[in-house]
Design a protein around this motif. Structure first.
Motif, PDB file in Angstrom:
ATOM      1  N   ASP A 219      70.619  -3.234 -36.531  1.00  0.00           N
ATOM      2  CA  ASP A 219      70.264  -2.210 -35.557  1.00  0.00           C
ATOM      3  C   ASP A 219      68.929  -1.602 -35.990  1.00  0.00           C
ATOM      4  OD1 ASP A 219      70.154  -0.148 -33.718  1.00  0.00           O
ATOM      5  OD2 ASP A 219      71.478   1.156 -34.894  1.00  0.00           O
ATOM      6  N   LEU A 220      67.897  -1.797 -35.146  1.00  0.00           N
ATOM      7  CA  LEU A 220      66.555  -1.303 -35.497  1.00  0.00           C
ATOM      8  C   LEU A 220      66.238   0.027 -34.838  1.00  0.00           C
ATOM      9  CD1 LEU A 220      64.570  -4.664 -35.163  1.00  0.00           C
ATOM     10  CD2 LEU A 220      65.417  -3.602 -37.248  1.00  0.00           C
ATOM     11  N   GLN A 221      67.204   0.604 -34.139  1.00  0.00           N
ATOM     12  CA  GLN A 221      66.874   1.812 -33.387  1.00  0.00           C
ATOM     13  C   GLN A 221      67.323   3.097 -34.067  1.00  0.00           C
ATOM     14  OE1 GLN A 221      67.480   1.616 -29.088  1.00  0.00           O
ATOM     15  NE2 GLN A 221      67.543  -0.605 -29.243  1.00  0.00           N
ATOM     16  N   ASN A 222      67.751   2.985 -35.299  1.00  0.00           N
ATOM     17  CA  ASN A 222      68.054   4.192 -36.037  1.00  0.00           C
ATOM     18  C   ASN A 222      66.729   4.746 -36.573  1.00  0.00           C
ATOM     19  OD1 ASN A 222      69.569   6.134 -37.606  1.00  0.00           O
ATOM     20  ND2 ASN A 222      69.112   4.845 -39.378  1.00  0.00           N
TER      21      ASN A 222
END
Lengths: 242, 185
Positions: A219-222
């Motif tokens: 998950d790169l959207q943190n």
């Protein structure tokens, strides 16, 4: 005491030693024979016990576990052979049947969990898939572990997950899964540094491996840092019916 | 976009679902799940047109509960996958505006033709408005179909010689033909 010397004395000594040896052998043989007899009696008794309580063993998970433990403590594996005289007990069949069902559940859920499944989820799914009768419903985690261990294709080393894809998972991966389980199914490099005091490189290597194995999603959207999620530990995934 | 009563799959609350996955196997599972979610969503909400530039307005691509959005170019690549199965078409060169067909044009055209046949409405002219906005078709899935999509569906039927589309200034309608299947005994 005067020491005896001479050829006669030496021969006499030799003769004595041989006699001792013979006596020793005799005693040993006697013991062995007795042991064999005892073991024979024991086997008969155990067999009798098992066939007498066969139904109980199949029905009652607690009883099953105790029986397994008893067998283990005397070095007997009632599952090990379908041929030997243990086969008459039918204990092995129970686990083989269970093992086949485990494989089925693993295959069916592989698509969403990448081949890693928690024992709890596995148990719930198995119970749903098996017959409705009480006998079929009462499956303990201990039973699952035994059945899964019989399947050599499964990875070992976990006491709460079953891995159904080929490939080694090391202690580091096992530790990561344990941490992720505590943390709602995801993990990060910083989290591992904080909890396990691992350097970045160690965490990164292990996490990359798990992504490559299809066990973990990134998950790169943190906003803070990259997160690694495990569907097999993510509640919504575990609870979803498909 | 109004909130809809849709049963989201578990992936929708799974944050990495909104990040394109690096592992090819995982990515293929992810794209498959997205494709099916997009079609289900559009069917439930009767969405015929998606403008990717306004995608964040769709709950579909923007889960505010977990604060995750699907990126512009990822959406386009998934829609392009849907195009391969005839479930989507870009209608501008920049691939920003997409028509979504949860039924393919062929499936739609047989649905409509079946509806007409069942009512014996062949050989009469029906206006496009009547067909998709009229009271008779309120229970039909194609009720409310966007005109551009409808015309494409009818053109497909026209190619099968099952209708003729009339697009004049004064009338926009369609005449369905009676197709006789001849059985050779």
């Amino acid at each position: 005491m005067r020491r005896r010397t001479g050829l006669g004395a030496i021969q006499k000594q030799k003769l004595e030693q041989e006699k001792y040896k013979d006596k020793g052998n005799e005693i040993q043989e006697g013991q062995f024979e007795q042991m064999t007899k005892q073991l024979e009696i024991f086997k008969v008794n155990l067999e009798e016990f098992a066939s007498k309580h066969k139904n109980e063993i199949r029905k009652n998970p607690e009883f099953r576990r105790q029986f397994q433990e008893m067998c283990a403590s005397i070095g007997v594996d009632p599952l090990s052979s379908g041929k030997g005289f243990w086969s008459v007990l039918g204990i092995g069949d129970f686990y083989y049947e269970l093992a086949v069902q485990i494989v089925e559940v693993c295959l069916a859920t592989n698509d969403k969990n990448g081949g890693l499944i928690g024992l709890d989820e596995l148990r719930t799914r198995l119970i749903n898939a098996r017959g409705q009768s009480k006998q079929h419903q009462e499956i303990s985690k201990d039973d699952l572990m035994r059945a899964a261990q019989k399947l050599k294709i499964f990875g070992s080393g976990f006491n709460y997950m079953v891995q159904s894809v080929p490939g080694e998972l090391s202690m580091d991966h096992s530790a990561i899964l344990q941490q992720a389980e505590k943390n709602q199914g995801f993990i990060s490099v910083c989290y591992l540094r904080r909890e396990l005091n691992w350097e970045t490189e160690r965490s990164q290597k292990a996490l990359d491996h798990m992504v490559n194995q299809g066990l973990s999603w990134v998950d790169l959207q943190n906003p803070q840092e990259k997160l690694y999620y495990f569907p097999s530990l993510f509640t919504a995934c575990v609870n979803s019916s498909n | 976009m109004s909130e809809v009563d849709i049963e989201w799959p578990w992936q929708y609350s799974f944050p990495p679902f909104f990040t394109l996955q690096p592992n090819p196997e995982t990515r293929s599972k992810q794209v498959t799940a997205w494709k099916s979610l997009i079609l289900t969503y559009c069917q439930k909400t009767k969405t015929y047109l998606i403008d990717v530039r306004e995608a964040t307005q769709f709950a579909l691509f923007n889960n505010s509960t977990i604060n995750r959005k699907l990126e512009h170019n990822v959406i386009i690549s998934i829609l392009s996958e849907l195009q391969k199965t005839g479930n989507a078409t870009p209608i501008d060169k920049g691939k920003n505006r997409w028509e979504i067909y949860w039924h393919t044009l062929e499936e739609w055209s047989s649905l409509i033709y079946e509806y007409i046949s069942n009512r014996g409405m062949q050989n009469t002219v029906v206006t496009l408005y009547e067909l998709v906005q009229g009271e008779d078709s309120t229970n039909e899935e194609f009720n409310g179909m966007q005109q551009d999509v409808l015309i494409k569906v009818l053109r497909a039927l026209e190619r099968e010689r099952k209708c003729e589309v009339i697009l004049d200034d004064d009338i926009q309608g369609v005449k369905f033909f009676l197709t006789v299947s001849i059985l050779c005994v």
